[in-house]
Design a protein around this motif. Structure first.
Motif, mmCIF file in Angstrom:
data_model
loop_
_atom_site.group_PDB
_atom_site.id
_atom_site.type_symbol
_atom_site.label_atom_id
_atom_site.label_comp_id
_atom_site.label_asym_id
_atom_site.label_seq_id
_atom_site.Cartn_x
_atom_site.Cartn_y
_atom_site.Cartn_z
ATOM 1 N N TRP A 16 -4.312 -14.861 3.828
ATOM 2 C CA TRP A 16 -3.185 -16.224 3.939
ATOM 3 C C TRP A 16 -1.959 -15.269 3.796
ATOM 4 C CZ3 TRP A 16 -0.375 -16.467 -0.492
ATOM 5 C CH2 TRP A 16 -1.060 -16.365 -1.628
ATOM 6 N N LEU A 17 -1.732 -14.070 3.080
ATOM 7 C CA LEU A 17 -0.597 -13.561 2.355
ATOM 8 C C LEU A 17 0.323 -12.880 3.761
ATOM 9 C CD1 LEU A 17 1.257 -12.990 0.042
ATOM 10 C CD2 LEU A 17 -0.061 -11.112 -0.438
ATOM 11 N N ALA A 18 1.550 -13.118 3.623
ATOM 12 C CA ALA A 18 2.341 -12.630 5.010
ATOM 13 C C ALA A 18 1.901 -11.037 5.029
ATOM 14 C CB ALA A 18 3.753 -12.973 4.792
ATOM 15 N N PRO A 19 1.692 -10.596 6.095
ATOM 16 C CA PRO A 19 1.544 -9.270 6.408
ATOM 17 C C PRO A 19 2.866 -8.165 6.094
ATOM 18 C CG PRO A 19 1.465 -10.347 8.586
ATOM 19 C CD PRO A 19 1.531 -11.359 7.465
ATOM 20 N N GLU A 20 4.026 -8.869 6.128
ATOM 21 C CA GLU A 20 5.154 -8.297 6.029
ATOM 22 C C GLU A 20 5.137 -8.001 4.363
ATOM 23 O OE1 GLU A 20 5.999 -10.572 9.714
ATOM 24 O OE2 GLU A 20 5.086 -10.950 7.697
ATOM 25 N N GLN A 21 4.715 -8.774 3.422
ATOM 26 C CA GLN A 21 4.908 -8.594 2.225
ATOM 27 C C GLN A 21 3.747 -7.525 1.560
ATOM 28 O OE1 GLN A 21 4.338 -12.620 0.203
ATOM 29 N NE2 GLN A 21 4.611 -11.560 -1.965
ATOM 30 N N LYS A 22 2.569 -7.618 2.303
ATOM 31 C CA LYS A 22 1.748 -6.582 1.950
ATOM 32 C C LYS A 22 1.959 -5.370 2.429
ATOM 33 C CE LYS A 22 -1.485 -9.173 3.718
ATOM 34 N NZ LYS A 22 -2.827 -9.592 4.425
ATOM 35 N N ILE A 27 4.145 0.296 1.462
ATOM 36 C CA ILE A 27 5.085 1.361 1.701
ATOM 37 C C ILE A 27 5.869 1.733 0.335
ATOM 38 C CG2 ILE A 27 7.350 1.877 2.897
ATOM 39 C CD1 ILE A 27 6.168 0.280 5.406
ATOM 40 N N ALA A 28 6.383 0.553 -0.280
ATOM 41 C CA ALA A 28 7.088 1.079 -1.616
ATOM 42 C C ALA A 28 6.250 1.899 -2.566
ATOM 43 C CB ALA A 28 7.334 -0.244 -2.330
ATOM 44 N N LEU A 29 5.018 1.671 -2.684
ATOM 45 C CA LEU A 29 4.027 2.260 -3.760
ATOM 46 C C LEU A 29 3.952 3.868 -3.195
ATOM 47 C CD1 LEU A 29 1.479 -0.011 -5.034
ATOM 48 C CD2 LEU A 29 3.585 1.011 -6.155
ATOM 49 N N LEU A 30 3.675 3.807 -1.738
ATOM 50 C CA LEU A 30 3.657 5.193 -0.961
ATOM 51 C C LEU A 30 4.915 5.907 -1.227
ATOM 52 C CD1 LEU A 30 1.744 6.888 0.908
ATOM 53 C CD2 LEU A 30 2.876 5.941 2.735
ATOM 54 N N TYR A 134 -5.705 2.411 2.299
ATOM 55 C CA TYR A 134 -7.090 1.383 2.155
ATOM 56 C C TYR A 134 -6.456 -0.008 2.164
ATOM 57 C CZ TYR A 134 -9.977 5.484 2.103
ATOM 58 O OH TYR A 134 -10.800 6.725 2.541
ATOM 59 N N PHE A 135 -5.547 -0.476 1.278
ATOM 60 C CA PHE A 135 -5.141 -1.689 0.970
ATOM 61 C C PHE A 135 -4.500 -2.347 2.318
ATOM 62 C CE2 PHE A 135 -1.293 -4.641 -0.024
ATOM 63 C CZ PHE A 135 -2.059 -5.702 -0.539
ATOM 64 N N VAL A 136 -3.636 -1.623 2.839
ATOM 65 C CA VAL A 136 -3.496 -2.252 4.461
ATOM 66 C C VAL A 136 -4.410 -2.146 5.318
ATOM 67 C CG1 VAL A 136 -1.847 -1.604 6.371
ATOM 68 C CG2 VAL A 136 -0.843 -1.089 3.970
ATOM 69 N N PHE A 240 4.413 -16.747 2.198
ATOM 70 C CA PHE A 240 5.036 -15.835 1.013
ATOM 71 C C PHE A 240 4.913 -16.260 -0.268
ATOM 72 C CE2 PHE A 240 8.525 -14.053 -1.528
ATOM 73 C CZ PHE A 240 8.584 -12.903 -1.056
ATOM 74 N N SER A 241 4.206 -15.129 -1.090
ATOM 75 C CA SER A 241 3.739 -15.474 -2.676
ATOM 76 C C SER A 241 4.797 -15.139 -3.386
ATOM 77 C CB SER A 241 2.586 -14.950 -2.976
ATOM 78 O OG SER A 241 2.256 -15.243 -4.237
ATOM 79 N N LYS A 242 5.692 -15.845 -4.130
ATOM 80 C CA LYS A 242 6.598 -15.620 -5.116
ATOM 81 C C LYS A 242 5.887 -14.769 -6.448
ATOM 82 C CE LYS A 242 9.898 -19.188 -4.075
ATOM 83 N NZ LYS A 242 10.916 -20.423 -4.686
ATOM 84 N N ARG A 243 4.699 -15.385 -6.782
ATOM 85 C CA ARG A 243 4.199 -14.515 -8.052
ATOM 86 C C ARG A 243 3.687 -13.158 -7.469
ATOM 87 N NH1 ARG A 243 -2.555 -15.147 -8.766
ATOM 88 N NH2 ARG A 243 -2.433 -13.311 -10.209
ATOM 89 N N TYR A 244 2.944 -13.164 -6.228
ATOM 90 C CA TYR A 244 2.707 -11.514 -5.951
ATOM 91 C C TYR A 244 4.123 -10.659 -5.871
ATOM 92 C CZ TYR A 244 -2.107 -12.852 -5.197
ATOM 93 O OH TYR A 244 -3.324 -13.248 -5.508
#
Length: 261
Positions: A16-22, A27-30, A134-136, A240-244
């Motif tokens: 359910w989480l927006a794919p843009e957010q994931k 990408i940031a962690l990469l 793998y997360f993606v 979009f999850s504010k918590r995540y």
């Protein structure tokens, strides 16, 4: 395995989480993993693994199997990094770097201390990058990933090519499995000679059927009035999850702070 990955991507708990957010999070962690030291890269592996296994509810056994398969590529390349050889006359140049070695003719073959450090660096960086990948893979279905990349400005032609490649991978795997099962039922791999002959026939049949499927796809697209762009429809609504978002941003800030400390 590929079919199982696709199934998990459609049924994970972060669906359910927006794919843009994931995608932006991965990408940031990469990017962070590419410029940090091995200890932080191991922390990224653990953190991304918790997102994948704990938050997305991907079975731990499957996730560890994926990591295990990827680690074999590192293991295969390890001897090239660790094992070196020099002329016996140049032994003094590598004496401090040699952990263990022996003479072989006119050469001295040894295990390099710097090579071990380089192998560890490659492993930690590769595992950190793979955990992001793998997360993606396990939380975003491939078609939705392509739609997200289109919204980010990736050329439509490139996303269409990726979509076709993705489809043909499944066709190729399914065809190879059917041919291999038929050959196995006829003792096609009972010995080395017959196994090599059966393998050559399998490769030839794969090539022929791939070309045939390619022709059928072209005809079906032409019959449906293909205008040069694939349109993929889905009815799933995202949030979009504010918590995540806060959790991911705080984690990235902490990793950057640890990298600079």
């Amino acid at each position: 395995m590929s079919l199982q990955i696709d199934t998990l991507a459609y049924g994970n708990k972060l669906r359910w989480l927006a794919p843009e957010q994931k995608l932006l999070f991965a990408i940031a962690l990469l990017i962070i993993s590419a410029f940090t030291h091995p200890l932080l890269q191991i922390l990224i592996v653990i953190w991304m693994g918790s997102w994948t296994v704990v938050y997305a509810k991907i079975p731990l056994k499957i996730y560890l199997r994926l990591v295990y398969v990827a680690s074999w590529f590192w293991l295969i390349s390890l001897p090239a990094l660790v094992i070196n050889g020099v002329n016996i006359g140049d032994f003094n140049l590598v004496q401090n770097d040699s952990v263990f070695g022996f003479n072989l003719g006119y050469y001295y073959i040894y295990i390099s201390g710097d090579g071990i450090k380089a192998g560890w660096t490659v492993l930690s960086r590769a595992m950190a990058s793979l955990s992001c990948l793998y997360f993606v893979m396990l939380t975003i279905p491939f078609t939705e990933l392509l739609q997200t990349l289109r919204r980010f400005g990736l050329p439509i032609l490139l996303t269409d090519i990726l979509l076709l490649m993705y489809r043909f991978i499944f066709i190729l795997l399914n065809t190879a499995q059917e041919i291999w099962t038929a050959q196995q039922s006829r003792n096609g791999y009972c010995n080395f000679g017959r196994g090599m002959k059966s393998l050559s026939l399998l490769i030839g049949q794969l090539l022929r059927r791939t070309l045939e499927n390619y022709r059928q796809v072209g005809l079906s697209l032409a019959a449906r009035g293909f205008n040069g762009e694939f349109q993929v429809w889905h009815s799933h609504r995202y949030y979009f999850s504010k918590r995540y978002a806060i959790e991911s941003m705080l984690g990235c800030v902490m990793l950057i702070g640890l990298a600079w400390s």
